[in-house]
Structure formats: C-alpha cells, structure tokens
Design a protein around this motif. Structure first.
Motif, PDB file in Angstrom:
ATOM      1  N   CYS A  65       2.881  11.303   3.064  1.00  0.00           N
ATOM      2  CA  CYS A  65       3.822  10.306   3.613  1.00  0.00           C
ATOM      3  C   CYS A  65       4.423   9.355   2.595  1.00  0.00           C
ATOM      4  O   CYS A  65       5.298   8.566   2.953  1.00  0.00           O
ATOM      5  N   HIS A  66       3.896   9.365   1.379  1.00  0.00           N
ATOM      6  CA  HIS A  66       4.500   8.446   0.407  1.00  0.00           C
ATOM      7  C   HIS A  66       4.196   8.902  -1.011  1.00  0.00           C
ATOM      8  O   HIS A  66       3.045   8.932  -1.433  1.00  0.00           O
ATOM      9  N   THR A  67       5.261   9.262  -1.731  1.00  0.00           N
ATOM     10  CA  THR A  67       5.058   9.573  -3.145  1.00  0.00           C
ATOM     11  C   THR A  67       6.341   9.292  -3.920  1.00  0.00           C
ATOM     12  O   THR A  67       7.370   8.921  -3.342  1.00  0.00           O
ATOM     13  N   ILE A 215      10.055   1.933   2.997  1.00  0.00           N
ATOM     14  CA  ILE A 215       9.890   0.682   2.236  1.00  0.00           C
ATOM     15  C   ILE A 215       8.418   0.458   1.905  1.00  0.00           C
ATOM     16  O   ILE A 215       7.544   0.960   2.620  1.00  0.00           O
ATOM     17  N   HIS A 216       8.154  -0.249   0.797  1.00  0.00           N
ATOM     18  CA  HIS A 216       6.779  -0.673   0.493  1.00  0.00           C
ATOM     19  C   HIS A 216       6.547  -2.031   1.165  1.00  0.00           C
ATOM     20  O   HIS A 216       7.355  -2.947   0.979  1.00  0.00           O
ATOM     21  N   LEU A 217       5.443  -2.180   1.902  1.00  0.00           N
ATOM     22  CA  LEU A 217       5.152  -3.460   2.566  1.00  0.00           C
ATOM     23  C   LEU A 217       3.700  -3.885   2.385  1.00  0.00           C
ATOM     24  O   LEU A 217       2.785  -3.071   2.567  1.00  0.00           O
ATOM     25  N   ALA A 252       5.088   1.929   3.420  1.00  0.00           N
ATOM     26  CA  ALA A 252       4.001   2.343   2.539  1.00  0.00           C
ATOM     27  C   ALA A 252       3.043   1.176   2.299  1.00  0.00           C
ATOM     28  O   ALA A 252       3.479   0.035   2.139  1.00  0.00           O
ATOM     29  N   HIS A 253       1.783   1.491   2.291  1.00  0.00           N
ATOM     30  CA  HIS A 253       0.665   0.595   1.936  1.00  0.00           C
ATOM     31  C   HIS A 253       0.128  -0.244   3.097  1.00  0.00           C
ATOM     32  O   HIS A 253      -0.920   0.058   3.625  1.00  0.00           O
ATOM     33  N   CYS A 254       0.791  -1.335   3.473  1.00  0.00           N
ATOM     34  CA  CYS A 254       0.270  -2.206   4.547  1.00  0.00           C
ATOM     35  C   CYS A 254      -1.213  -2.508   4.323  1.00  0.00           C
ATOM     36  O   CYS A 254      -2.060  -2.250   5.176  1.00  0.00           O
ATOM     37  N   THR A 303      -0.133   9.964  -1.188  1.00  0.00           N
ATOM     38  CA  THR A 303      -0.819   9.889  -2.486  1.00  0.00           C
ATOM     39  C   THR A 303      -0.236   8.793  -3.362  1.00  0.00           C
ATOM     40  O   THR A 303      -0.866   8.390  -4.334  1.00  0.00           O
ATOM     41  N   ASP A 304       1.012   8.333  -3.043  1.00  0.00           N
ATOM     42  CA  ASP A 304       1.778   7.500  -3.965  1.00  0.00           C
ATOM     43  C   ASP A 304       2.058   8.353  -5.208  1.00  0.00           C
ATOM     44  O   ASP A 304       1.703   9.530  -5.269  1.00  0.00           O
ATOM     45  N   GLY A 305       2.703   7.780  -6.215  1.00  0.00           N
ATOM     46  CA  GLY A 305       3.072   8.574  -7.393  1.00  0.00           C
ATOM     47  C   GLY A 305       1.874   8.953  -8.240  1.00  0.00           C
ATOM     48  O   GLY A 305       0.816   8.324  -8.161  1.00  0.00           O
TER      49      GLY A 305
HETATM   50 ZN   LIG Z   1       5.113   3.738  -3.886  1.00  0.00          ZN
END
Ligand SMILES: [Zn+2]
Length: 438
Positions: A65-67, A215-217, A252-254, A303-305
């Motif tokens: 979901c986020h990379t 978006i990153h939050l 992303a994140h929260c 996984t993120d980058g």
């Molecule tokens: Zn990111």
C-alpha cells in the motif's frame, strides 16, 4: 487465455476457515471464474494451460500500500541516521540528480523484487511517474501511481510541468490504462510540505477528475507537534477540516494518533498504509494498529521505500506488523496471522479503492494470484497454513505469480522482464547518482 491451477491449498481470504485443500482455481482472461473442488468445476471449462499447485498455497497476490519503488536505487546507501540528517545530507542530494531513466530502471528493479516476493499490486509515490508507469506496464504488475508533490517548494526541472499540472496530464494518460492495471492518485507529500492553500487546490482537482489522494500523515511525533503549533490541530484533524477525507484517501503511516484521530480515520473510511519496518528503522514509532482495527478503520500494509526498510518483501512486513503489535500492546492476540494476511491482501485492496476487484480469490475478481511453495524445511509440518505464511514463510518461497490472468513468474522464472538487464542497469544508475549526484 484459460488457466487452471490444480492441487493447491487455496486460501481465499474470505474468512479464516475458507481454506480449500487440494482445490482448483479457473481463470478466463483477466478474471477468476471458479474456485473450489475440482469435482464441481464446470465441465465446459477447457484450460489452455494447467499450473500444478501440488505442495503450494494459493492466495491473492499481496498489495503493497505504500512505497517509492525507484528508491531501490538508494538501498543500503545511507543507514542508521536520524531522519532529518538522512534526508537532508543523503537522500535529497541524490534525488536532485535523478533522471528519467533512473526512475524507469529503479522502478523496474522494485517490480522484479515485488514479483519475486508475491506482490501483485503496489501504491507508489515519486517523481517522473510516466517512467514508473512504463516500468509497471513492462513488468505486468498492477499499481496505483502518484506524482509526489511538495507544495512549499515545487521542484520543477527544465521542460517539466509544475507538479499539479503534471499530475493532471499524467492521470489523463494513465488512469485506467493497460486494461485497468494502472490507476492514478494525486500525491501531496504531507501536511508539513503542503500548506492548506495548496491542499485546497489538490482537493478541487481531485474532485474535478475523480481521483483519490495518496499522502503521508502523522508519521513522526515532530510532525504532529509542528502541525499543532502552526494550526492548533493534529494532521488528521487538519485534513478532516480541509475536506480531504470526503475524497478517497490513502494515508501512509498514521503513527502518532489521538483518540479523536482514530475516530475520524475510521468514520471517514480513510485507507491507511501501515509501514512497520520503515517506522521502526527511522525510529518514528509504533502505529496503534490494534486500536485502529478495533475502531473499524481500513488498514493495509506497505513497505515504504527500500532506503528505509530495506526491502519490499510483504511477508516480512506481515510478520513485523503482527509481532510489533503483540509486543506494543502486551496482547499476543492483538494482531493474529489471519488479520495480518487481510492487511496484506483484501484490506490493502480496499485502502487503494480496489475492493471488489482484487484481494480475494473469488469468481469475478481479477486473477491476481500467487503460489507459495510449502515444500520447504521451514514450512513442515503443516498444521496451519495461515500461521506458516505470516510467521515462517519467506518472500523467496513465492513460486508463481499471476496478474490479470497473465503469468509473470512461473517456478521462480520471470517471464516479463530480463532480470539480468534490470539488475545491471539499476546498478549503473545507482553508481552514477552516488558519484555525481547532480
Ligand atoms: Zn513514504
């Protein structure tokens, strides 16, 4: 193409009990047409290809979901540093030197790694996204792509459109392209890089073109403090007030959330991308995933980058997510194996706005299917395939991968890309960036 997968242990992901031993999956074109016992397979289904699933678990492909896929080029370049030092002195100078071909080969390297570890869909936010789209098209994966936008300092290279205009042109060209495998979201980077006025424009354009927002939050405690100082609100409450959550949002994140934030995220059905390994490595903190799930929030996994992980392996990510929640809450049932698998498949699909299309093995769904080889010493004996997949398996156990009914990897052989070429070209790009960033 009609394909029949035979003899696999089928994990449909519809419920923890929905496991079919020695079952079959029939695929026609891009979709699944039958899942169940071979004895009940419609007699008129004539497969052109049969895949032997003996000793394999068949499940929906993972949804990352986020990379930032092209950041594979920075893997292992700068580690064990504080976040701002890492960004300002290591990552940003290299990113300033990124050329289009770097994005193509870096994204393709990420795609090869993802196929090899069972990911069939990913949500990506980066630059030169036309190149990322080309890489996704070539690899055969499914992706939700966003051009990352910094509202405070839109870094526009020579001959490039400003980020919002670029995003609109990019969406016109790629949203729904290659048989629907590619979708596009708008990608305002974060509240601390995109002030309210910029976000209002993003919301307007998202409405006009029917796009979601990635978006990153609330990634770090520092971000939350900063937003409270500037606006008197948490990032989540600020976004809610701006009307962001009236649109489909992938956040992303929260990590750092107040009780009220959790209520908002759950009520507005915001898709949350939980990235436990990146949060651990950058010492950002531990997201309250068990509380989010209890509140009914939609939580997927990412996984993120690769510069902050350092791989794109969703099996590792599931295991980390489950283990961290258990330790953080003192409750071994806080995030059970099946829930981790849901986050990596069906919940991730919902977070990306692809619920009903992918994430389950079910007739009518897209044929995004992976086969995991259970005939390995670390996967015997076979008491519980769900526990094995989360707590004992490795990305390298993934044997065969289909997306939209097309075989991308069979018996660990990649069929859409020349892997040697990708490794060599990506290495060349990375070496050039390191020697001469700009
Ligand atoms: Zn990111």
């Amino acid at each position: 193409m009609k394909i029949l997968i035979k003899g696999a242990t089928i994990i449909t992901m519809e419920s923890p009990e929905a496991i079919i031993p020695n079952g079959v999956i029939a695929v026609a074109g891009p979709r699944i047409v039958y899942v169940g016992k071979e004895s009940a397979l419609p007699g008129d289904f004539q497969p052109e290809k049969i895949i032997d699933g003996t000793n394999m678990a068949a499940l929906p492909g993972f949804v990352n979901c986020h990379t930032h896929a092209a950041m594979t080029l920075f893997r292992g370049f700068a580690d064990d540093l504080p976040l701002m030092l890492w960004l300002e002195e290591k990552i940003w100078p290299l990113e300033a030197g990124l050329k289009k071909e770097d994005i193509y080969w870096g994204t393709l390297l990420g795609c090869v790694e993802m196929i090899r570890s069972g990911t069939t869909t990913f949500a990506d936010m980066y630059f030169h996204m036309g190149q990322a789209a080309r890489a996704v098209e070539k690899a055969g994966l499914r992706a939700s792509l966003s051009r990352g936008m910094i509202g405070t300092a839109p870094g526009v290279g020579a001959g490039e459109l400003p980020p919002l205009e670029y995003s609109v042109e990019f969406a016109k060209k790629w949203h729904g392209a290659v048989g629907g495998r590619i979708t596009v979201m708008l990608g305002p980077h974060a509240p601390y890089t995109c002030p309210p006025d910029f976000l209002r424009r993003v919301i307007e354009i998202a409405r006009e073109f029917g796009l979601g927002i990635h978006i990153h939050l609330a990634e770090t405690a520092g971000e939350v403090d900063d937003m409270k100082r500037r606006y008197g609100k948490t990032p989540i409450q600020l976004m809610d007030e701006l009307g962001l959550f009236a649109l489909p949002v992938l956040a992303a994140h929260c990590v750092h959330l107040e009780e009220r934030d959790i209520e908002i995220l759950a009520a507005k059905k915001v898709g949350i991308a939980h990235n436990p390994q990146s949060n651990l490595k950058l010492a950002s903190g531990i997201a309250p995933v068990a509380r989010l799930l209890a509140a009914g929030a939609v939580v997927g996994l990412g996984t993120d980058g690769a510069a902050s992980n350092n791989n794109l392996d969703m099996i590792e990510e599931m295991r980390t997510a489950a283990l961290v929640q258990k330790a953080a809450t003192g409750d071994p049932q806080a995030l059970p194996a099946f829930t981790a698998l849901q986050m990596a498949t069906v919940n991730g699909a919902r977070a990306l706005g692809l619920g009903g299309e992918i994430g389950l093995l079910k007739p009518g769904y897209r044929a995004d299917i992976i086969l995991v080889n259970l005939h390995k010493p670390h996967l015997y004996p076979r008491h519980d395939p769900l526990a094995h997949l989360v707590y004992a398996a490795q990305g390298a156990d993934v044997e065969t991968v289909l997306v939209d009914g097309r075989v991308l990897m069979e018996n660990r052989k990649l069929l859409t890309v020349d892997e040697e070429e990708v490794l060599n070209r990506a290495e060349e790009c990375a070496q050039r960036l390191v020697k001469c960033p700009k």
